[in-house]
Design an enzyme around this catalytic site. Sequence first.
Site, PDB file in Angstrom:
ATOM      1  N   GLY A  53     -63.811  63.667  42.718  1.00  0.00           N
ATOM      2  CA  GLY A  53     -62.492  63.164  43.152  1.00  0.00           C
ATOM      3  C   GLY A  53     -62.246  63.756  44.631  1.00  0.00           C
ATOM      4  O   GLY A  53     -63.226  64.354  45.211  1.00  0.00           O
ATOM      5  N   CYS A  80     -69.668  66.346  40.652  1.00  0.00           N
ATOM      6  CA  CYS A  80     -68.885  66.833  41.941  1.00  0.00           C
ATOM      7  C   CYS A  80     -67.743  67.506  41.767  1.00  0.00           C
ATOM      8  O   CYS A  80     -67.963  68.700  41.486  1.00  0.00           O
ATOM      9  CB  CYS A  80     -68.681  65.372  42.755  1.00  0.00           C
ATOM     10  SG  CYS A  80     -68.462  65.470  44.230  1.00  0.00           S
ATOM     11  N   TYR A  81     -66.533  67.149  42.215  1.00  0.00           N
ATOM     12  CA  TYR A  81     -65.356  67.741  41.835  1.00  0.00           C
ATOM     13  C   TYR A  81     -65.480  68.580  40.586  1.00  0.00           C
ATOM     14  O   TYR A  81     -64.956  69.455  40.608  1.00  0.00           O
ATOM     15  CB  TYR A  81     -64.077  66.995  42.235  1.00  0.00           C
ATOM     16  CG  TYR A  81     -62.976  67.852  42.112  1.00  0.00           C
ATOM     17  CD1 TYR A  81     -62.294  68.658  43.097  1.00  0.00           C
ATOM     18  CD2 TYR A  81     -62.115  67.630  40.936  1.00  0.00           C
ATOM     19  CE1 TYR A  81     -61.067  69.330  42.856  1.00  0.00           C
ATOM     20  CE2 TYR A  81     -60.945  68.366  40.892  1.00  0.00           C
ATOM     21  CZ  TYR A  81     -60.222  69.101  41.772  1.00  0.00           C
ATOM     22  OH  TYR A  81     -59.289  69.847  41.594  1.00  0.00           O
ATOM     23  N   HIS A 167     -73.817  62.494  42.419  1.00  0.00           N
ATOM     24  CA  HIS A 167     -73.476  61.446  41.491  1.00  0.00           C
ATOM     25  C   HIS A 167     -74.737  60.601  40.897  1.00  0.00           C
ATOM     26  O   HIS A 167     -75.144  60.023  41.452  1.00  0.00           O
ATOM     27  CB  HIS A 167     -72.862  60.333  42.492  1.00  0.00           C
ATOM     28  CG  HIS A 167     -71.198  61.080  42.972  1.00  0.00           C
ATOM     29  ND1 HIS A 167     -70.169  61.057  42.354  1.00  0.00           N
ATOM     30  CD2 HIS A 167     -71.300  61.794  44.108  1.00  0.00           C
ATOM     31  CE1 HIS A 167     -69.151  61.410  42.952  1.00  0.00           C
ATOM     32  NE2 HIS A 167     -69.693  61.916  44.089  1.00  0.00           N
ATOM     33  N   GLU A 169     -74.369  58.666  38.770  1.00  0.00           N
ATOM     34  CA  GLU A 169     -73.733  57.138  38.118  1.00  0.00           C
ATOM     35  C   GLU A 169     -74.015  56.182  39.209  1.00  0.00           C
ATOM     36  O   GLU A 169     -73.840  55.036  38.941  1.00  0.00           O
ATOM     37  CB  GLU A 169     -72.291  57.294  38.047  1.00  0.00           C
ATOM     38  CG  GLU A 169     -71.259  57.583  39.127  1.00  0.00           C
ATOM     39  CD  GLU A 169     -71.089  58.875  39.341  1.00  0.00           C
ATOM     40  OE1 GLU A 169     -71.878  59.978  39.299  1.00  0.00           O
ATOM     41  OE2 GLU A 169     -70.191  59.470  39.956  1.00  0.00           O
ATOM     42  N   SER A 221     -59.174  29.613  34.410  1.00  0.00           N
ATOM     43  CA  SER A 221     -59.388  29.293  35.598  1.00  0.00           C
ATOM     44  C   SER A 221     -60.387  28.375  35.785  1.00  0.00           C
ATOM     45  O   SER A 221     -60.745  27.763  36.858  1.00  0.00           O
ATOM     46  CB  SER A 221     -59.650  30.406  36.471  1.00  0.00           C
ATOM     47  OG  SER A 221     -60.849  31.081  36.055  1.00  0.00           O
ATOM     48  N   GLY A 222     -61.456  28.274  34.631  1.00  0.00           N
ATOM     49  CA  GLY A 222     -62.348  27.348  35.029  1.00  0.00           C
ATOM     50  C   GLY A 222     -63.750  28.128  34.947  1.00  0.00           C
ATOM     51  O   GLY A 222     -64.633  28.032  34.874  1.00  0.00           O
ATOM     52  N   GLY A 223     -63.515  29.614  35.011  1.00  0.00           N
ATOM     53  CA  GLY A 223     -64.465  30.472  35.067  1.00  0.00           C
ATOM     54  C   GLY A 223     -64.775  31.290  33.880  1.00  0.00           C
ATOM     55  O   GLY A 223     -63.985  31.170  32.819  1.00  0.00           O
ATOM     56  N   VAL A 224     -65.864  32.287  33.893  1.00  0.00           N
ATOM     57  CA  VAL A 224     -66.221  32.837  32.551  1.00  0.00           C
ATOM     58  C   VAL A 224     -65.413  33.827  32.018  1.00  0.00           C
ATOM     59  O   VAL A 224     -65.078  34.149  31.091  1.00  0.00           O
ATOM     60  CB  VAL A 224     -67.738  33.341  32.615  1.00  0.00           C
ATOM     61  CG1 VAL A 224     -67.682  34.636  33.616  1.00  0.00           C
ATOM     62  CG2 VAL A 224     -68.232  33.621  31.443  1.00  0.00           C
ATOM     63  N   ASP A 225     -64.779  34.450  33.159  1.00  0.00           N
ATOM     64  CA  ASP A 225     -63.800  35.753  32.898  1.00  0.00           C
ATOM     65  C   ASP A 225     -62.728  35.181  32.033  1.00  0.00           C
ATOM     66  O   ASP A 225     -62.471  35.852  30.819  1.00  0.00           O
ATOM     67  CB  ASP A 225     -63.317  36.412  34.215  1.00  0.00           C
ATOM     68  CG  ASP A 225     -64.217  36.927  34.981  1.00  0.00           C
ATOM     69  OD1 ASP A 225     -65.567  36.910  34.712  1.00  0.00           O
ATOM     70  OD2 ASP A 225     -63.933  37.106  36.150  1.00  0.00           O
ATOM     71  N   SER A 226     -62.030  34.079  32.331  1.00  0.00           N
ATOM     72  CA  SER A 226     -60.699  33.708  31.454  1.00  0.00           C
ATOM     73  C   SER A 226     -61.204  33.040  30.172  1.00  0.00           C
ATOM     74  O   SER A 226     -60.545  33.243  29.324  1.00  0.00           O
ATOM     75  CB  SER A 226     -59.764  32.894  32.508  1.00  0.00           C
ATOM     76  OG  SER A 226     -60.521  31.604  33.013  1.00  0.00           O
ATOM     77  N   LYS A 366     -68.794  42.107  36.139  1.00  0.00           N
ATOM     78  CA  LYS A 366     -69.169  40.829  35.952  1.00  0.00           C
ATOM     79  C   LYS A 366     -70.435  40.763  34.999  1.00  0.00           C
ATOM     80  O   LYS A 366     -70.346  39.968  34.090  1.00  0.00           O
ATOM     81  CB  LYS A 366     -69.581  40.295  36.987  1.00  0.00           C
ATOM     82  CG  LYS A 366     -69.825  38.856  37.008  1.00  0.00           C
ATOM     83  CD  LYS A 366     -68.261  38.111  37.297  1.00  0.00           C
ATOM     84  CE  LYS A 366     -68.303  36.480  36.835  1.00  0.00           C
ATOM     85  NZ  LYS A 366     -66.799  36.042  37.150  1.00  0.00           N
TER      86      LYS A 366
END
Length: 510
Positions: A53, A80-81, A167, A169, A221-226, A366
């Site tokens: 943080g 870290c923090y 970090h 990660e 939307s035509g994309g994979v997410d929606s 993604k």
Amino acid sequence: MNKVAILDFGSQYTQLIARKIRELGVFSEIFPVGLSISRIKKEKPDALILSGGPQSVYQKDAHLPSKEIFMMGVPVLGICYGSQLMAHLLGGKVIPSKKREYGFAYLEVLDRRGLLSGIKDKGQVWMSHGDRTEEVPSGFIISGETANCRAAVIEWRERKLFGVQFHPEVVHTRQGKKYLSNFLFSLSGLKAEWSMGSFIERKVEEIRRLVGERKVICGLSGGVDSLVTSLIIQRAIKDNLFCIFVDNGLLRKGQYQGLMKRFKDRFGLNVIGLDASRVFLERLKKISSPERKRKIIGEVFIRIFEREAAKIGDVSFLAQGTIYPDVIESNPVKGPSSRIKSHHNVGGLPPRLKFKLIEPLKELFKDEVRALAEELGIDREFIVQHPFPGPGLAVRIVGEVTQERIKVIRDADEIIIEEVKRARLYQKLWQAFAVLLPVKSVGVMGDQRTYHGVVVVRLVQSVDGMTANWFHADHKLLSRISSRIVNEVDGINRVAYDITTKPPGTIEWE
Ligand code: XMP
């Protein structure tokens, strides 16, 4: 199934911690700072991670949880923090420093019996901190140090308390996952039982409980997410999901018709198709500001959704395929990072929305969504398609959006995709597209002077869209794209290649 609770102290990397833990096959959930001990206990985590943080433990308004957090018998890893907090609250000494240490450091391993088991000596780690731990609390040992940080890794193995100043990660830390897997598996005894399949099951259950008998609309939307979002919700509530696919006139060539058929026949979605291209174009008239375009498009979408919802009746929820990078870059509420651009499914929403939002993919990146898509049986060709922004071609037409300019960008886009596929590069690239500039340049064609538009070709590689590199394309490919665009696209006599990375550029131009 084991669960890790991540307490978020405001680090820009908190989602990355969650992601790495998911990759290791463990379920994790992020909680905001200020969560009471009784709430944490109620969550029954099998391990706790305290994120980094921006604060110093000495700051007046520093987030300092009760030190009981370390006495619950739950293993804790402070990053870290988080590590400084642990040292500070348990009686060690953290010293403030005016100089930030930012960048690479090399970790000297002093003790390999705990967190550093299997970690190579002098391996690269990524530091980003001001204060540092100078003295560790009693019970702790220092098991790793770097040139500028004596207590880079601290541990009290008997109590299962661990802290790292760097970090683990981020990709810049070599063997980053090894630190996390040591903490989760060998030191805390967790089991890797989480998978994308269990993510779907959990979301389906959550949505079913939340929605009950009410109705949900979801913009495709035509994309994979929606599409993934819709399929998860469809599993949960069946026909009470109404998908809406709007032709905003800003889609790629042939995209609307092809997709409409696929949504219905292949996925059995309950889809309402609407042609609203005239409305979008009308509202975008004479608008050049990128943020205005994004806001207008977001607004028009919402108005359409509201109208359709009123026709359906009893719709309480709007589902969106928002993924984590959309959230962080739009920064809709207040967060650690500044607003880069208003992704239309996040920042473009009007302040008074009539629906509650359902965003099941909000924590994912993604490539994780693509893994989910595979799990849901979406065909490979669809999964590997390049991301396409919600506001569509409007953000690739710099300056005013007109019918003529949409035609130019569509034709150029088609050529670029064809050539990239022909060169067998499509899957190597994150995105390949055309940008139309609001300038003209002089050229010569068949002994005649021309004064036409300029198209920029953008080919980028990226892992998650958060950073990107321009693709060092073969000259033959660029040359084919350039000559085809100039010859086949009316109104274009010049092609340029974008050689900007993100940062400092962004992938889209607007
Ligand atoms: P930028 O341009 O911010 O883009 O580097 C990062 C990734 O996000 C996509 N993008 C969007 N996706 N709605 C979306 O769903 C949006 O408004 C939007 N704007 C950008 C972009 O194509 C890239 O993959």
